[in-house]
Design a protein around this motif. Structure first.
Motif, PDB file in Angstrom:
ATOM      1  N   LEU A  21       0.829  -1.201   0.000  1.00  0.00           N
ATOM      2  CA  LEU A  21       0.000   0.000   0.000  1.00  0.00           C
ATOM      3  C   LEU A  21       0.865   1.252   0.000  1.00  0.00           C
ATOM      4  CD1 LEU A  21      -2.609   1.653   0.331  1.00  0.00           C
ATOM      5  CD2 LEU A  21      -2.453   1.211   2.796  1.00  0.00           C
ATOM      6  N   PHE A  22       1.839   1.295   0.886  1.00  0.00           N
ATOM      7  CA  PHE A  22       2.671   2.491   0.975  1.00  0.00           C
ATOM      8  C   PHE A  22       3.635   2.598  -0.200  1.00  0.00           C
ATOM      9  CE2 PHE A  22       0.857   2.805   5.128  1.00  0.00           C
ATOM     10  CZ  PHE A  22       0.787   4.169   5.328  1.00  0.00           C
ATOM     11  N   GLN A  23       4.029   1.472  -0.777  1.00  0.00           N
ATOM     12  CA  GLN A  23       4.840   1.519  -1.995  1.00  0.00           C
ATOM     13  C   GLN A  23       4.009   2.129  -3.119  1.00  0.00           C
ATOM     14  OE1 GLN A  23       8.162   0.591  -2.120  1.00  0.00           O
ATOM     15  NE2 GLN A  23       8.130   1.541  -4.137  1.00  0.00           N
ATOM     16  N   THR A  24       2.744   1.701  -3.224  1.00  0.00           N
ATOM     17  CA  THR A  24       1.844   2.271  -4.228  1.00  0.00           C
ATOM     18  C   THR A  24       1.652   3.756  -3.965  1.00  0.00           C
ATOM     19  OG1 THR A  24       0.707   0.153  -4.480  1.00  0.00           O
ATOM     20  CG2 THR A  24      -0.467   2.106  -5.262  1.00  0.00           C
ATOM     21  N   LEU A  25       1.491   4.121  -2.694  1.00  0.00           N
ATOM     22  CA  LEU A  25       1.326   5.528  -2.332  1.00  0.00           C
ATOM     23  C   LEU A  25       2.515   6.357  -2.782  1.00  0.00           C
ATOM     24  CD1 LEU A  25      -0.256   7.739  -0.752  1.00  0.00           C
ATOM     25  CD2 LEU A  25       1.073   7.067   1.249  1.00  0.00           C
ATOM     26  N   THR A  26       3.716   5.814  -2.649  1.00  0.00           N
ATOM     27  CA  THR A  26       4.904   6.579  -3.043  1.00  0.00           C
ATOM     28  C   THR A  26       5.018   6.692  -4.557  1.00  0.00           C
ATOM     29  OG1 THR A  26       6.378   4.657  -2.983  1.00  0.00           O
ATOM     30  CG2 THR A  26       6.196   5.947  -0.970  1.00  0.00           C
ATOM     31  N   GLU A  27       4.403   5.756  -5.284  1.00  0.00           N
ATOM     32  CA  GLU A  27       4.511   5.771  -6.742  1.00  0.00           C
ATOM     33  C   GLU A  27       3.322   6.460  -7.406  1.00  0.00           C
ATOM     34  OE1 GLU A  27       4.973   1.636  -7.634  1.00  0.00           O
ATOM     35  OE2 GLU A  27       6.966   1.564  -6.736  1.00  0.00           O
ATOM     36  N   LEU A  67       8.253   2.390   7.684  1.00  0.00           N
ATOM     37  CA  LEU A  67       8.316   1.221   6.809  1.00  0.00           C
ATOM     38  C   LEU A  67       9.623   1.159   6.016  1.00  0.00           C
ATOM     39  CD1 LEU A  67       4.655   1.305   5.494  1.00  0.00           C
ATOM     40  CD2 LEU A  67       5.647  -0.413   7.021  1.00  0.00           C
ATOM     41  N   GLY A  68      10.451   2.194   6.156  1.00  0.00           N
ATOM     42  CA  GLY A  68      11.736   2.209   5.469  1.00  0.00           C
ATOM     43  C   GLY A  68      11.649   2.591   4.004  1.00  0.00           C
ATOM     44  N   LEU A  69      10.593   3.298   3.617  1.00  0.00           N
ATOM     45  CA  LEU A  69      10.444   3.720   2.232  1.00  0.00           C
ATOM     46  C   LEU A  69      10.946   5.151   2.074  1.00  0.00           C
ATOM     47  CD1 LEU A  69       6.870   2.264   1.648  1.00  0.00           C
ATOM     48  CD2 LEU A  69       9.044   1.285   0.915  1.00  0.00           C
ATOM     49  N   ASP A  70      11.036   5.605   0.844  1.00  0.00           N
ATOM     50  CA  ASP A  70      11.587   6.916   0.524  1.00  0.00           C
ATOM     51  C   ASP A  70      10.454   7.937   0.386  1.00  0.00           C
ATOM     52  OD1 ASP A  70      12.934   9.119  -0.430  1.00  0.00           O
ATOM     53  OD2 ASP A  70      13.742   8.120  -2.209  1.00  0.00           O
ATOM     54  N   PHE A  71      10.330   8.836   1.363  1.00  0.00           N
ATOM     55  CA  PHE A  71       9.244   9.826   1.343  1.00  0.00           C
ATOM     56  C   PHE A  71       9.381  10.802   0.189  1.00  0.00           C
ATOM     57  CE2 PHE A  71       6.977  13.688   2.652  1.00  0.00           C
ATOM     58  CZ  PHE A  71       5.726  13.140   2.823  1.00  0.00           C
ATOM     59  N   SER A  72      10.576  11.006  -0.325  1.00  0.00           N
ATOM     60  CA  SER A  72      10.733  11.942  -1.441  1.00  0.00           C
ATOM     61  C   SER A  72       9.922  11.475  -2.647  1.00  0.00           C
ATOM     62  CB  SER A  72      12.204  12.112  -1.822  1.00  0.00           C
ATOM     63  OG  SER A  72      12.731  10.918  -2.377  1.00  0.00           O
ATOM     64  N   LYS A  73       9.688  10.168  -2.743  1.00  0.00           N
ATOM     65  CA  LYS A  73       8.864   9.633  -3.836  1.00  0.00           C
ATOM     66  C   LYS A  73       7.416  10.089  -3.684  1.00  0.00           C
ATOM     67  CE  LYS A  73      12.072   7.078  -5.745  1.00  0.00           C
ATOM     68  NZ  LYS A  73      12.685   7.447  -6.989  1.00  0.00           N
ATOM     69  N   VAL A  74       6.939  10.195  -2.458  1.00  0.00           N
ATOM     70  CA  VAL A  74       5.587  10.704  -2.208  1.00  0.00           C
ATOM     71  C   VAL A  74       5.505  12.149  -2.673  1.00  0.00           C
ATOM     72  CG1 VAL A  74       3.867  11.267  -0.441  1.00  0.00           C
ATOM     73  CG2 VAL A  74       5.172   9.149  -0.265  1.00  0.00           C
ATOM     74  N   GLU A  75       6.511  12.931  -2.338  1.00  0.00           N
ATOM     75  CA  GLU A  75       6.537  14.334  -2.745  1.00  0.00           C
ATOM     76  C   GLU A  75       6.577  14.462  -4.269  1.00  0.00           C
ATOM     77  OE1 GLU A  75       6.091  17.008  -0.855  1.00  0.00           O
ATOM     78  OE2 GLU A  75       5.917  15.746   0.912  1.00  0.00           O
ATOM     79  N   GLU A  76       7.359  13.601  -4.935  1.00  0.00           N
ATOM     80  CA  GLU A  76       7.421  13.631  -6.402  1.00  0.00           C
ATOM     81  C   GLU A  76       6.058  13.307  -7.005  1.00  0.00           C
ATOM     82  OE1 GLU A  76      10.492  10.997  -7.820  1.00  0.00           O
ATOM     83  OE2 GLU A  76      11.995  11.940  -6.538  1.00  0.00           O
ATOM     84  N   ALA A  77       5.400  12.278  -6.452  1.00  0.00           N
ATOM     85  CA  ALA A  77       4.085  11.878  -6.961  1.00  0.00           C
ATOM     86  C   ALA A  77       3.070  12.998  -6.739  1.00  0.00           C
ATOM     87  CB  ALA A  77       3.635  10.587  -6.271  1.00  0.00           C
ATOM     88  N   LYS A  78       3.145  13.654  -5.580  1.00  0.00           N
ATOM     89  CA  LYS A  78       2.231  14.747  -5.283  1.00  0.00           C
ATOM     90  C   LYS A  78       2.445  15.898  -6.271  1.00  0.00           C
ATOM     91  CE  LYS A  78       2.617  16.908  -1.287  1.00  0.00           C
ATOM     92  NZ  LYS A  78       2.584  17.212   0.149  1.00  0.00           N
ATOM     93  N   ALA A  79       3.682  16.180  -6.595  1.00  0.00           N
ATOM     94  CA  ALA A  79       3.989  17.252  -7.546  1.00  0.00           C
ATOM     95  C   ALA A  79       3.434  16.912  -8.933  1.00  0.00           C
ATOM     96  CB  ALA A  79       5.487  17.488  -7.607  1.00  0.00           C
ATOM     97  N   LYS A  80       3.514  15.647  -9.333  1.00  0.00           N
ATOM     98  CA  LYS A  80       2.984  15.220 -10.623  1.00  0.00           C
ATOM     99  C   LYS A  80       1.478  15.422 -10.680  1.00  0.00           C
ATOM    100  CE  LYS A  80       6.495  11.771 -11.638  1.00  0.00           C
ATOM    101  NZ  LYS A  80       6.772  10.336 -11.741  1.00  0.00           N
ATOM    102  N   LEU A  81       0.796  15.155  -9.558  1.00  0.00           N
ATOM    103  CA  LEU A  81      -0.652  15.314  -9.513  1.00  0.00           C
ATOM    104  C   LEU A  81      -1.067  16.769  -9.686  1.00  0.00           C
ATOM    105  CD1 LEU A  81      -1.700  12.960  -6.589  1.00  0.00           C
ATOM    106  CD2 LEU A  81      -2.175  12.647  -9.019  1.00  0.00           C
ATOM    107  N   LYS A  82      -0.237  17.685  -9.242  1.00  0.00           N
ATOM    108  CA  LYS A  82      -0.561  19.111  -9.325  1.00  0.00           C
ATOM    109  C   LYS A  82      -0.370  19.673 -10.722  1.00  0.00           C
ATOM    110  CE  LYS A  82       0.226  20.223  -4.510  1.00  0.00           C
ATOM    111  NZ  LYS A  82       0.980  20.995  -3.543  1.00  0.00           N
ATOM    112  N   GLN A  83       0.335  18.930 -11.576  1.00  0.00           N
ATOM    113  CA  GLN A  83       0.604  19.427 -12.937  1.00  0.00           C
ATOM    114  C   GLN A  83      -0.608  19.284 -13.833  1.00  0.00           C
ATOM    115  OE1 GLN A  83       4.060  17.266 -14.244  1.00  0.00           O
ATOM    116  NE2 GLN A  83       5.435  18.568 -13.095  1.00  0.00           N
TER     117      GLN A  83
END
Length: 83
Positions: A21-27, A67-83
């Protein structure tokens, strides 16, 4: 333990499912909503979970880091959604 993770575990969501779930969230945050709906969490608990996230978005970052995942990926995905 992070309250988001605690609610998921309370409903017998496996560690593997939580990580997925959180991997999907980051992507792809939009796809994560579909994954959440497939977990079979009762509507009242799902509303509680969403309320927690809405009131304190930092909980997502905490859960991702726990969970040891990379939060910067969440930020990248969020930025893509705003475009």
């Amino acid at each position: 333990m992070n309250p988001i993770l605690a609610i998921l575990k309370e409903h017998n969501i496996s560690d593997t499912q939580i990580s997925e779930l959180f991997q999907t969230l980051t992507e792809n945050p939009l796809m994560a909503m579909g994954v959440v709906s497939q977990l079979g969490i009762p509507q009242d608990k799902l509303q509680q979970l969403m309320g927690l996230v809405m009131q304190n978005p930092a909980l997502i970052k905490e859960a991702v880091e726990e969970l040891g995942l990379d939060f910067s990926k969440v930020e990248e995905a969020k930025a893509k959604l705003k475009q």
